[in-house]
Design a protein around this motif. Structure first.
Motif, mmCIF file in Angstrom:
data_model
loop_
_atom_site.group_PDB
_atom_site.id
_atom_site.type_symbol
_atom_site.label_atom_id
_atom_site.label_comp_id
_atom_site.label_asym_id
_atom_site.label_seq_id
_atom_site.Cartn_x
_atom_site.Cartn_y
_atom_site.Cartn_z
ATOM 1 N N HIS A 57 31.866 61.486 19.417
ATOM 2 C CA HIS A 57 32.777 62.628 19.091
ATOM 3 C C HIS A 57 33.533 62.850 18.095
ATOM 4 O O HIS A 57 34.441 63.193 18.177
ATOM 5 C CB HIS A 57 33.760 62.529 21.070
ATOM 6 C CG HIS A 57 33.329 63.814 21.982
ATOM 7 N ND1 HIS A 57 32.175 62.874 22.801
ATOM 8 C CD2 HIS A 57 33.270 65.428 22.464
ATOM 9 C CE1 HIS A 57 32.160 63.703 23.519
ATOM 10 N NE2 HIS A 57 32.304 65.212 23.409
ATOM 11 N N LYS B 194 40.834 63.469 28.312
ATOM 12 C CA LYS B 194 39.948 63.756 28.906
ATOM 13 C C LYS B 194 38.549 63.557 29.319
ATOM 14 O O LYS B 194 37.634 64.084 30.226
ATOM 15 C CB LYS B 194 39.507 65.171 27.642
ATOM 16 C CG LYS B 194 40.576 65.641 27.106
ATOM 17 C CD LYS B 194 39.654 67.262 26.636
ATOM 18 C CE LYS B 194 40.975 67.844 25.876
ATOM 19 N NZ LYS B 194 40.081 68.620 24.397
ATOM 20 N N SER B 195 37.924 61.988 28.746
ATOM 21 C CA SER B 195 37.131 61.586 29.157
ATOM 22 C C SER B 195 37.072 60.080 30.418
ATOM 23 O O SER B 195 36.498 59.875 30.490
ATOM 24 C CB SER B 195 36.726 61.135 27.545
ATOM 25 O OG SER B 195 36.619 62.222 27.184
ATOM 26 N N GLU C 237 38.076 58.996 32.792
ATOM 27 C CA GLU C 237 37.935 59.408 34.017
ATOM 28 C C GLU C 237 36.325 59.809 34.574
ATOM 29 O O GLU C 237 36.042 58.883 35.739
ATOM 30 C CB GLU C 237 38.701 60.201 35.317
ATOM 31 C CG GLU C 237 38.306 61.131 36.447
ATOM 32 C CD GLU C 237 39.451 61.866 37.231
ATOM 33 O OE1 GLU C 237 39.245 61.374 37.937
ATOM 34 O OE2 GLU C 237 40.038 62.524 36.067
ATOM 35 N N LYS C 238 36.135 60.045 33.979
ATOM 36 C CA LYS C 238 34.477 60.458 33.928
ATOM 37 C C LYS C 238 33.700 59.324 34.114
ATOM 38 O O LYS C 238 32.709 59.085 34.134
ATOM 39 C CB LYS C 238 33.793 61.687 32.427
ATOM 40 C CG LYS C 238 32.725 61.774 31.968
ATOM 41 C CD LYS C 238 32.760 62.598 31.219
ATOM 42 C CE LYS C 238 32.580 62.163 30.748
ATOM 43 N NZ LYS C 238 32.488 63.571 28.919
ATOM 44 N N PHE C 239 34.333 57.736 33.008
ATOM 45 C CA PHE C 239 33.556 56.256 32.600
ATOM 46 C C PHE C 239 34.139 55.561 34.284
ATOM 47 O O PHE C 239 33.591 55.120 34.267
ATOM 48 C CB PHE C 239 33.703 56.118 31.401
ATOM 49 C CG PHE C 239 32.817 56.931 30.986
ATOM 50 C CD1 PHE C 239 31.124 56.780 30.610
ATOM 51 C CD2 PHE C 239 32.987 58.369 30.193
ATOM 52 C CE1 PHE C 239 30.563 57.994 29.608
ATOM 53 C CE2 PHE C 239 32.431 58.415 29.437
ATOM 54 C CZ PHE C 239 31.313 58.996 29.184
ATOM 55 N N GLY C 240 35.095 56.035 34.544
ATOM 56 C CA GLY C 240 35.314 55.388 35.451
ATOM 57 C C GLY C 240 37.503 54.508 35.282
ATOM 58 O O GLY C 240 37.103 53.205 35.929
ATOM 59 N N TYR D 39 41.430 62.986 23.516
ATOM 60 C CA TYR D 39 39.688 62.307 23.917
ATOM 61 C C TYR D 39 39.826 61.800 25.097
ATOM 62 O O TYR D 39 38.823 61.327 26.052
ATOM 63 C CB TYR D 39 38.675 61.435 22.687
ATOM 64 C CG TYR D 39 37.574 60.779 23.276
ATOM 65 C CD1 TYR D 39 36.334 61.891 24.110
ATOM 66 C CD2 TYR D 39 37.492 59.589 23.364
ATOM 67 C CE1 TYR D 39 35.454 61.339 24.716
ATOM 68 C CE2 TYR D 39 36.677 59.207 24.446
ATOM 69 C CZ TYR D 39 35.124 59.924 24.320
ATOM 70 O OH TYR D 39 34.261 59.535 25.216
ATOM 71 N N LEU E 102 31.402 54.850 27.528
ATOM 72 C CA LEU E 102 32.781 55.241 27.092
ATOM 73 C C LEU E 102 32.151 54.689 25.354
ATOM 74 O O LEU E 102 32.313 56.131 24.623
ATOM 75 C CB LEU E 102 33.972 54.512 27.410
ATOM 76 C CG LEU E 102 35.210 55.090 26.648
ATOM 77 C CD1 LEU E 102 35.099 55.990 27.652
ATOM 78 C CD2 LEU E 102 36.125 54.530 27.122
ATOM 79 N N ASP F 67 29.853 57.921 23.984
ATOM 80 C CA ASP F 67 30.086 58.933 24.529
ATOM 81 C C ASP F 67 31.634 59.044 23.306
ATOM 82 O O ASP F 67 31.284 60.183 23.014
ATOM 83 C CB ASP F 67 30.735 59.658 25.979
ATOM 84 C CG ASP F 67 31.000 60.702 25.037
ATOM 85 O OD1 ASP F 67 30.623 61.565 25.789
ATOM 86 O OD2 ASP F 67 32.390 60.605 25.731
ATOM 87 N N TYR G 223 38.750 49.347 34.432
ATOM 88 C CA TYR G 223 38.448 49.813 34.713
ATOM 89 C C TYR G 223 38.185 49.884 36.938
ATOM 90 O O TYR G 223 37.919 48.674 37.129
ATOM 91 C CB TYR G 223 36.799 49.230 34.738
ATOM 92 C CG TYR G 223 34.816 49.906 35.186
ATOM 93 C CD1 TYR G 223 34.624 51.193 34.699
ATOM 94 C CD2 TYR G 223 35.259 49.042 36.337
ATOM 95 C CE1 TYR G 223 33.752 51.299 35.094
ATOM 96 C CE2 TYR G 223 33.634 49.653 36.732
ATOM 97 C CZ TYR G 223 32.680 50.775 36.692
ATOM 98 O OH TYR G 223 31.822 51.127 37.343
ATOM 99 N N SER H 113 41.206 54.359 33.960
ATOM 100 C CA SER H 113 41.816 54.887 33.599
ATOM 101 C C SER H 113 42.967 54.208 33.139
ATOM 102 O O SER H 113 42.680 53.528 32.683
ATOM 103 C CB SER H 113 42.821 54.702 35.626
ATOM 104 O OG SER H 113 42.787 53.781 35.552
#
Length: 228
Positions: free
Chosen positions: A47, A153-154, A156-159, A150, A40, A43, A179, A161
């Motif tokens: 951004h 949007k991001s 959940e993609k990395f597991g 950011y 995360l 990433d 996580y 919440s």
């Protein structure tokens, strides 16, 4: 199987150390959660956000000291609007209820798991500005607003919440991420009665009100927050 000592924040021997780049302060985290966090962070950097950790694993003793200090007036307590609250005029029971809006009951903090992190975008803070960890920092026009978008949007993609995403029984904490895969392993082992019994072994005057709070709200604590 996660042991009682691990989910209560008494035993951290299963966790690994890490640091923010360029900083000496060490944190602890569960290995899989840390691996996901690093992905995360990478990433976020792409951004334009320098994602850093303000808090990770927190022991039972540390959480206990935070609540105790707030009860004794040694730390600030905020109301539901994140304004400074004068708890000296409150009864002991109401003091505890005010404290628990933004501070978890010792033994019931997700920070005991090693799977949860308080994060921020270091490069979004103005020079010399102090990190507050308040929802106001994420409001439109404030310095973490874009960072918050950011994350929305991001994560959940990395597991991840954001378990404290509502203004309800618990305070809204947009900076707190979890996580989920590793957190759920801890939650599935969590024994609420064992956690209550351990907390009851302490004799500070606020403990009985904290126990009453857990018993009254246990369905919401383990439903809305822990997903159990």
């Amino acid at each position: 199987m996660v042991t009682k000592e691990e989910y209560l924040g008494i035993d951290s021997s299963n966790l690994v150390k890490f640091q923010n780049p360029g900083e000496s302060l060490e944190f602890l985290a569960e290995a899989s959660s840390l691996k996901a966090l690093k992905a995360l962070i990478d990433d976020a950097s792409l951004h334009g956000f320098d994602l850093c950790v303000a808090s990770a694993y927190r022991s039972f003793d540390r959480q206990f000291a935070i609540v105790d200090d707030k009860f004794k007036g040694k730390r600030a307590v905020l109301d539901e609007n994140e304004q400074l609250l004068d708890i000296s005029v409150l009864s002991d029971e109401k003091k505890v209820l005010a404290i628990l809006r933004f501070s978890a009951v010792p033994g019931f903090s997700r920070h005991h798991f090693g799977t949860d992190f308080d994060i921020y975008a270091k490069n979004c803070l103005k020079d010399g500005a102090k990190l507050l960890l308040t929802a106001n920092e994420y409001e439109k026009g404030s310095y973490f607003y874009e960072f918050g978008l950011y994350l929305e949007k991001s994560l959940e993609k990395f597991g991840f919440s954001r378990p404290f995403s509502k203004r309800d029984l618990f305070g809204y904490e947009p900076w707190h991420i979890s996580y989920e895969k590793s957190a759920m392993k801890v939650i599935q082992s969590f024994d609420i009665n064992a956690a209550i019994a351990y907390l009851e072994s302490f004799d500070e005057p606020w403990v009985k009100y904290a126990v009453e709070y857990v018993k009254e709200h246990k369905d919401r604590i383990f439903g809305e927050i822990y997903g159990k």
